[in-house]
Design a protein around this motif. Structure first.
Motif, PDB file in Angstrom:
ATOM      1  N   GLU A  73      47.220  54.039  71.423  1.00 45.38           N
ATOM      2  CA  GLU A  73      47.350  54.823  72.311  1.00 45.38           C
ATOM      3  C   GLU A  73      46.209  55.669  72.514  1.00 45.38           C
ATOM      4  OE1 GLU A  73      52.066  56.055  71.510  1.00 45.38           O
ATOM      5  OE2 GLU A  73      50.508  56.250  69.744  1.00 45.38           O
ATOM      6  N   ILE A  74      45.412  55.947  71.221  1.00 41.95           N
ATOM      7  CA  ILE A  74      44.091  56.895  71.399  1.00 41.95           C
ATOM      8  C   ILE A  74      43.153  56.089  72.367  1.00 41.95           C
ATOM      9  CG2 ILE A  74      42.288  57.583  70.108  1.00 41.95           C
ATOM     10  CD1 ILE A  74      44.002  58.133  67.828  1.00 41.95           C
ATOM     11  N   GLY A  75      43.076  54.698  72.291  1.00 47.59           N
ATOM     12  CA  GLY A  75      41.979  53.840  73.069  1.00 47.59           C
ATOM     13  C   GLY A  75      42.547  54.025  74.472  1.00 47.59           C
ATOM     14  N   ALA A  80      41.242  56.451  79.648  1.00 47.28           N
ATOM     15  CA  ALA A  80      41.418  57.144  80.968  1.00 47.28           C
ATOM     16  C   ALA A  80      40.442  58.009  81.401  1.00 47.28           C
ATOM     17  CB  ALA A  80      42.833  57.972  80.756  1.00 47.28           C
ATOM     18  N   GLY A  81      39.707  58.505  80.206  1.00 54.95           N
ATOM     19  CA  GLY A  81      38.724  59.472  80.523  1.00 54.95           C
ATOM     20  C   GLY A  81      37.587  58.829  81.296  1.00 54.95           C
ATOM     21  N   LEU A 404      35.580  49.201  75.424  1.00 55.30           N
ATOM     22  CA  LEU A 404      36.954  49.987  74.680  1.00 55.30           C
ATOM     23  C   LEU A 404      38.038  49.011  74.665  1.00 55.30           C
ATOM     24  CD1 LEU A 404      36.699  53.690  75.769  1.00 55.30           C
ATOM     25  CD2 LEU A 404      36.479  52.714  73.624  1.00 55.30           C
ATOM     26  N   TYR A 405      38.414  48.322  75.810  1.00 61.78           N
ATOM     27  CA  TYR A 405      39.743  47.601  75.765  1.00 61.78           C
ATOM     28  C   TYR A 405      39.481  46.399  75.158  1.00 61.78           C
ATOM     29  CZ  TYR A 405      43.608  45.336  78.008  1.00 61.78           C
ATOM     30  OH  TYR A 405      44.947  44.487  78.157  1.00 61.78           O
ATOM     31  N   ASN A 406      37.896  45.821  74.719  1.00 61.94           N
ATOM     32  CA  ASN A 406      37.996  44.589  73.795  1.00 61.94           C
ATOM     33  C   ASN A 406      37.408  45.156  72.485  1.00 61.94           C
ATOM     34  OD1 ASN A 406      38.909  42.255  75.875  1.00 61.94           O
ATOM     35  ND2 ASN A 406      37.505  43.519  77.122  1.00 61.94           N
ATOM     36  N   VAL A 407      37.328  46.151  71.904  1.00 61.37           N
ATOM     37  CA  VAL A 407      36.502  46.518  70.923  1.00 61.37           C
ATOM     38  C   VAL A 407      36.868  45.673  69.762  1.00 61.37           C
ATOM     39  CG1 VAL A 407      37.918  48.360  70.089  1.00 61.37           C
ATOM     40  CG2 VAL A 407      35.371  48.624  69.725  1.00 61.37           C
TER      41      VAL A 407
END
Length: 460
Positions: A73-75, A80-81, A404-407
């Motif tokens: 959820e934090i990701g 979103a930012g 970020l999505y694939n970190v």
């Protein structure tokens, strides 16, 4: 805390002091009292704006976790930012050329203050709104203020070379000294005074409000392209034509995206790189050390830009090559130093080597910011400065969102290797930019607008 950290911090502090104190007349540019007053006013505002940004950084993830949100959820909130910065931020930032740069700077303050206020709510939707506002504010921070400065500097008739003074000092204070002080102040509010993780966001709002008051009372408005008939779509099209028709602008955009994409990825990677076995490392002190290294870089940049030789286009090749090599260290140490299997404890020998390498990278970041600002002031047309600068941030934000999505999908060494390759490509592109730097523009902004109008006769 190990003496190693103090040695690195003390060594960097000594170098920064030596560089600043050893400046002679060749390293200084003679200016006028009018310019110094203008410069100091901008530096005060920029430092307040950056304080509002730096105070929030270390506590965003921590605040979300305190509200009970998981890593996924934090990701999503972080994505979103950056997505907001890419979509909404590009539109709002581009409006600065049409509606006024001063107005855009005030909008930054308002958007970021509202973003800080949303941090008081534990509701996911409210926090998501705050991230969207924060993304818009970030785009304005990295375009509107610089666009206002360049236009106002030229409008007042100051010498072009004096811009490099303001750029280097802005990075020295705003991205160095203010970052360190903000980190310590935030730690004081949260840990010493036990005011909770929302306190730094409230403090950030206060600094932003003070800066906004100074902007409203002392800044004058300036614009990009003043043509009344130009709508936002036409403005975007004109900026795209300018980038496509001028190789120097296109190269500058690619270089900026490659370097900043690697830089933002590094922000996510340095903590797990230094503590792969959950070693106990002083995050705040290491962050302050990185910022001191950035100050050293901006101080070196001010000396380099004060001289006619070497040119920015020349020495930036070396900067990109060094930054590329520095981010290879985690890969090198993984092969050269046997990994420890003991959980916890203090930083490993490989971690110590990486800290030194990461400081070298942060020094390159300190040189990069004022140098890229100077190159943008030379190559980007004034009429569409904010629009083009926000165009440059689109691939950057896409890249960071993907990372970020694939970190968790790739090993950390692969991520560092990818960043190192990007920085090496930036070095090659910088070489090309140096080769064509003295070539005259094939078309000026006016002719580009005329061509664009001919291509779209319905736009009246």
């Amino acid at each position: 805390m190990e003496i190693f950290y103090y040695l690195v911090f003390g060594g960097l502090g000594a170098v920064v002091a030596a560089v600043e104190l050893s400046k002679n007349n060749k390293d200084r540019i003679t200016t006028t009292p009018a310019f110094n007053s203008f410069k100091n006013n901008y530096l005060l505002v920029y430092s307040l704006m950056m304080a509002g940004d730096w105070l929030q950084g270390p506590y965003v993830y921590y605040l979300y976790s305190q509200y009970g949100f998981g890593k996924g959820e934090i990701g999503q909130l972080f994505i979103a930012g950056f997505g907001s910065s890419m979509l909404f931020g590009t539109i709002v930032g581009s409006l600065a050329d049409k509606q006024g740069r001063k107005r855009a700077c005030v909008t930054y303050c308002i958007a970021y203050i509202l973003s800080c206020i949303t941090k008081h709510s534990p509701q996911y939707k409210v926090l998501m709104l705050g991230r969207i506002l924060g993304g818009i504010a970030t785009s304005l921070l990295f375009s509107a203020f610089e666009s206002w400065l360049v236009a106002e500097h030229n409008k007042r008739g100051f010498e072009q070379q004096w811009l490099s003074i303001t750029f280097s000092k802005a990075i020295f204070f705003g991205n160095g000294l203010v970052a360190i002080i903000s980190g310590l102040f935030g730690n004081l509010l949260v840990d010493t005074f036990a005011l909770g993780p929302v306190a730094p966001f409230d403090a950030a709002s206060c600094f932003l409000a003070i800066g906004m008051a100074i902007i409203l009372s002392s800044w004058t408005e300036n614009y990009g392209d003043p043509s009344e008939s130009k709508d936002l779509l036409t403005q975007f099209r004109g900026a795209a034509v300018a980038i496509a028709s001028d190789e120097k602008i296109a190269l500058l955009g690619a270089i900026q995206s490659l370097f900043e994409g690697s830089m933002y990825t590094f922000v996510f990677l340095w903590t797990p790189a230094l503590s792969p076995n959950e070693e106990d490392i002083p995050h705040g002190f290491i962050f302050a050390t990185f910022m001191l290294a950035s100050m050293m870089g901006s101080s070196l940049a001010s000396r380099l830009m004060a001289r006619s030789s070497p040119r920015v286009e020349s020495y930036m090749q070396i900067v990109f090559a060094v930054s590329s090599a520095s981010l290879l260290l985690p890969i090198v140490t993984s092969f050269m130093v046997a990994p420890s299997k003991v959980k916890g404890g203090s930083i490993s020998f490989a971690g110590c080597i990486q800290v030194v390498g990461f400081c070298a990278f942060e020094a390159c970041v300190g040189i990069f910011w004022p140098s890229i600002m100077k190159m943008r002031s030379q190559y980007i047309p004034e009429e569409a400065r904010s629009t083009i600068m926000n165009f440059f941030r689109i691939p950057l934000n896409i890249f960071v969102c993907i990372v970020l999505y694939n970190v968790n999908a790739f090993p950390i060494t692969v991520m560092f290797g990818m960043c190192s390759i990007f920085l090496f490509v930036a070095c090659l592109l910088q070489r090309r930019l140096m080769v064509i730097a003295d070539k005259p523009k094939t078309q000026d902004w006016t002719s580009l607008k005329e061509k664009d109008t001919e291509a779209d006769p319905l736009n009246i």
